[in-house]
Structures are given as C-alpha cells and as structure tokens.
Design a protein around this motif. Structure first.
Motif, short mmCIF file in Angstrom:
data_model
loop_
_atom_site.label_atom_id
_atom_site.label_comp_id
_atom_site.label_asym_id
_atom_site.label_seq_id
_atom_site.Cartn_x
_atom_site.Cartn_y
_atom_site.Cartn_z
N ALA A 251 -1.05 0.35 16.14
CA ALA A 251 -1.53 1.67 15.74
C ALA A 251 -3.06 1.65 15.66
O ALA A 251 -3.67 0.58 15.73
N VAL A 252 -3.64 2.82 15.49
CA VAL A 252 -5.04 2.92 15.10
C VAL A 252 -5.08 2.89 13.58
O VAL A 252 -4.36 3.65 12.92
N TYR A 253 -5.88 2.02 13.02
CA TYR A 253 -5.98 1.85 11.58
C TYR A 253 -7.26 2.51 11.06
O TYR A 253 -8.34 2.32 11.62
N TYR A 254 -7.09 3.25 9.97
CA TYR A 254 -8.20 3.98 9.36
C TYR A 254 -8.32 3.61 7.88
O TYR A 254 -7.31 3.32 7.22
N CYS A 255 -9.54 3.68 7.37
CA CYS A 255 -9.71 3.60 5.93
C CYS A 255 -10.31 4.93 5.45
O CYS A 255 -10.93 5.66 6.22
N ALA A 256 -10.08 5.22 4.18
CA ALA A 256 -10.56 6.46 3.60
C ALA A 256 -10.62 6.32 2.09
O ALA A 256 -9.94 5.48 1.50
N VAL A 257 -11.44 7.17 1.47
CA VAL A 257 -11.61 7.17 0.02
C VAL A 257 -10.61 8.10 -0.63
O VAL A 257 -10.40 9.21 -0.17
N SER A 258 -10.02 7.64 -1.71
CA SER A 258 -9.02 8.45 -2.40
C SER A 258 -9.66 9.40 -3.41
O SER A 258 -10.67 9.06 -4.05
N THR A 259 -9.06 10.58 -3.55
CA THR A 259 -9.49 11.53 -4.58
C THR A 259 -8.60 11.44 -5.82
O THR A 259 -8.86 12.12 -6.81
N VAL A 260 -7.56 10.60 -5.76
CA VAL A 260 -6.59 10.51 -6.86
C VAL A 260 -6.25 9.07 -7.20
O VAL A 260 -5.12 8.77 -7.61
N GLY A 261 -7.16 8.16 -7.04
CA GLY A 261 -6.87 6.76 -7.28
C GLY A 261 -5.86 6.28 -6.26
O GLY A 261 -5.81 6.75 -5.13
N CYS A 262 -5.01 5.34 -6.67
CA CYS A 262 -3.98 4.83 -5.77
C CYS A 262 -2.60 5.36 -6.15
O CYS A 262 -1.59 4.70 -5.93
N THR A 263 -2.55 6.56 -6.68
CA THR A 263 -1.27 7.12 -7.10
C THR A 263 -0.39 7.51 -5.92
O THR A 263 0.83 7.51 -6.03
#
Length: 124
Positions: free
Chosen positions: A92-104
């Motif tokens: 797959a293509v792997y992406y990272c991103a910042v959460s707006t709700v923690g790791c919930t």
C-alpha cells in the motif's frame, strides 16, 4: 505550509522488514499524537497505528498488531514505523498524519496535515 513527509518505503519480499519515517515540515510534532495509515489500490484508506504525544501509548490495528511497532523521537520531531514479517497484503501507500483526538480512533477524517505517502510493496 504545514505537512508531514514520509520516507523509507520500498520493495521487499514476504517476511522481510522495512522502517518508515515521518517528519514534520513547518511545525513540531511534540504536542501531537500521530497516526500511520495505508491505502491499497481500489481500497479505502485504513488506520494502521497511532502513538501518543509523549510516546507512552500506542494503538495498532488488528491486521498489524505484533508485527509493526511505532515509535517517536520528539527531539527530532519524527515518528517511525518498524514493519516486520511483511506480507503481500501490507502492500500500500503509507501515510502519516496528526490526530485531532489523540489516539482514540484510527479514522482518517480525524487526522490532518497529510503527506504525499511512501509506497511499500511486498512481493516475491
């Protein structure tokens, strides 16, 4: 422009390992939980893992639990994804991103500052 930059993808054989990195551009990751996602051709983007802002907590999808490990270096404002025992289904293509709700949740709509992604191909 605020965004994340992924690197480390490549072509590997089943059973091999890769380490992906994610670096912030234009801001610091220090205060943010960060998630990894992946999207295979013809499929929806799915959550893979998430790490809390100080690295004390991680969450993994069932499909990668026990094989993938997420870590972070706040001094360098980077996060990493160590992927072991790779399978063809991990392609797959792997992406990272910042959460707006923690790791919930590992729901893409709750994350922002997406990068361009890095391709991971697992094939013999």
């Amino acid at each position: 422009q605020l965004q994340l930059v992924e690197s480390g993808g490549g072509l590997v054989q089943p059973g091999e390992s890769l380490r992906l990195s994610c670096a912030a551009s234009g801001f610091s990751l220090y205060y943010y939980s960060v998630g990894w996602f992946r999207q295979a051709p013809g499929k929806e983007r799915e959550g893979v893992s998430c790490i809390s802002s100080r690295g004390g907590s991680t969450v993994y999808s069932d499909s990668v639990k026990g094989r993938f490990t997420m870590s972070r270096d706040n001094a360098k404002s980077t996060v990493s994804l160590q992927m072991n025992s790779l399978k063809p289904d991990d392609t797959a293509v792997y992406y990272c991103a910042v959460s707006t709700v923690g790791c919930t949740v590992l729901t893409p709509s709750m994350y922002r500052y997406w990068g361009q992604g890095t391709q991971v191909t697992v094939s013999s």
